[in-house]
Design an enzyme around this catalytic site. Structure first.
Site, mmCIF file in Angstrom:
data_model
loop_
_atom_site.group_PDB
_atom_site.id
_atom_site.type_symbol
_atom_site.label_atom_id
_atom_site.label_comp_id
_atom_site.label_asym_id
_atom_site.label_seq_id
_atom_site.Cartn_x
_atom_site.Cartn_y
_atom_site.Cartn_z
ATOM 1 N N ARG A 30 0.838 -1.204 0.000
ATOM 2 C CA ARG A 30 0.000 0.000 0.000
ATOM 3 C C ARG A 30 0.871 1.252 0.000
ATOM 4 N NH1 ARG A 30 -5.200 -1.652 0.106
ATOM 5 N NH2 ARG A 30 -5.463 -3.758 0.972
ATOM 6 N N ASP A 31 0.431 2.242 -0.806
ATOM 7 C CA ASP A 31 1.162 3.508 -0.906
ATOM 8 C C ASP A 31 1.132 4.228 0.448
ATOM 9 O OD1 ASP A 31 1.924 5.481 -3.570
ATOM 10 O OD2 ASP A 31 1.642 6.455 -1.624
ATOM 11 N N ILE A 32 2.248 4.814 0.819
ATOM 12 C CA ILE A 32 2.374 5.484 2.111
ATOM 13 C C ILE A 32 1.526 6.764 2.166
ATOM 14 C CG2 ILE A 32 4.344 7.019 1.640
ATOM 15 C CD1 ILE A 32 5.608 5.888 4.236
ATOM 16 N N GLU A 96 8.547 9.779 -9.212
ATOM 17 C CA GLU A 96 9.392 10.174 -8.073
ATOM 18 C C GLU A 96 10.370 9.078 -7.696
ATOM 19 O OE1 GLU A 96 6.695 11.191 -4.948
ATOM 20 O OE2 GLU A 96 5.866 12.880 -6.080
ATOM 21 N N VAL A 97 9.936 7.839 -7.787
ATOM 22 C CA VAL A 97 10.798 6.715 -7.384
ATOM 23 C C VAL A 97 11.207 5.961 -8.645
ATOM 24 C CG1 VAL A 97 10.972 4.621 -6.013
ATOM 25 C CG2 VAL A 97 9.627 6.553 -5.143
ATOM 26 N N HIS A 101 6.936 1.015 -11.181
ATOM 27 C CA HIS A 101 5.804 0.603 -10.343
ATOM 28 C C HIS A 101 4.524 1.022 -11.014
ATOM 29 C CE1 HIS A 101 7.251 4.594 -9.146
ATOM 30 N NE2 HIS A 101 5.989 4.903 -8.896
ATOM 31 N N HIS A 103 0.503 2.028 -10.210
ATOM 32 C CA HIS A 103 -0.417 2.448 -9.162
ATOM 33 C C HIS A 103 -1.770 1.808 -9.445
ATOM 34 C CE1 HIS A 103 1.980 6.088 -7.743
ATOM 35 N NE2 HIS A 103 2.521 5.901 -8.938
#
Ligand code: 5GP
Length: 118
Positions: A30-32, A96-97, A101, A103
């Site tokens: 899960r996204d922070i 950003e990362v 990935h 979403h």
């Protein structure tokens, strides 16, 4: 070539995350900073920096990422109403990362795909 990315540390369980799935190819957590009631990231277990870096050798892992997203959407009860799967790529994509990935977002109407200009 092996950069130690933030997400690689999550894959290796060196830093904590709310893991929802892991297999031989991909990990999901899960996204922070969730942007919707369900906001899950699905990443390859090895570093591919961006979608612009994928090669023919990555076809299996890319397929697995989408299938796992579909399964997790089903599991989180999103399939009937629908959801969104998104990949940001490099600077203009707002990435950003730099560890590929996708979403998985859902649980409410998500509105238009992009903010309108002006
Ligand atoms: P990007 O903008 O690269 O497509 O998305 C990066 C996502 O990673 C953002 O939605 C951000 O909230 C999430 N994120 C950044 N750091 C962490 C972290 O340490 N743990 C988790 N679970 N998500 C993170």
């Amino acid at each position: 070539m092996s950069q130690d990315t933030l997400f690689l540390k999550i894959v290796r369980k060196e830093i904590p995350a709310d893991l929802v799935y892991q297999d031989d190819l991909v990990t999901a957590f899960r996204d922070i900073n969730p942007q919707a009631p369900t906001h899950i990231l699905v990443v390859p277990n090895h570093v591919i920096p961006t979608l612009a870096d994928v090669t023919e050798n990555d076809e299996q892992v890319l397929g697995r990422m989408l299938r796992v997203a579909s399964q997790l959407a089903q599991k989180d009860g999103l399939a009937e109403d629908g959801y969104r799967v998104m990949i940001n790529c490099r600077d203009h994509g707002g990435q950003e990362v730099y560890h590929l990935h996708l979403h998985l977002l859902g649980g409410r109407p998500l509105g238009p795909m992009l903010a309108r200009r002006g």
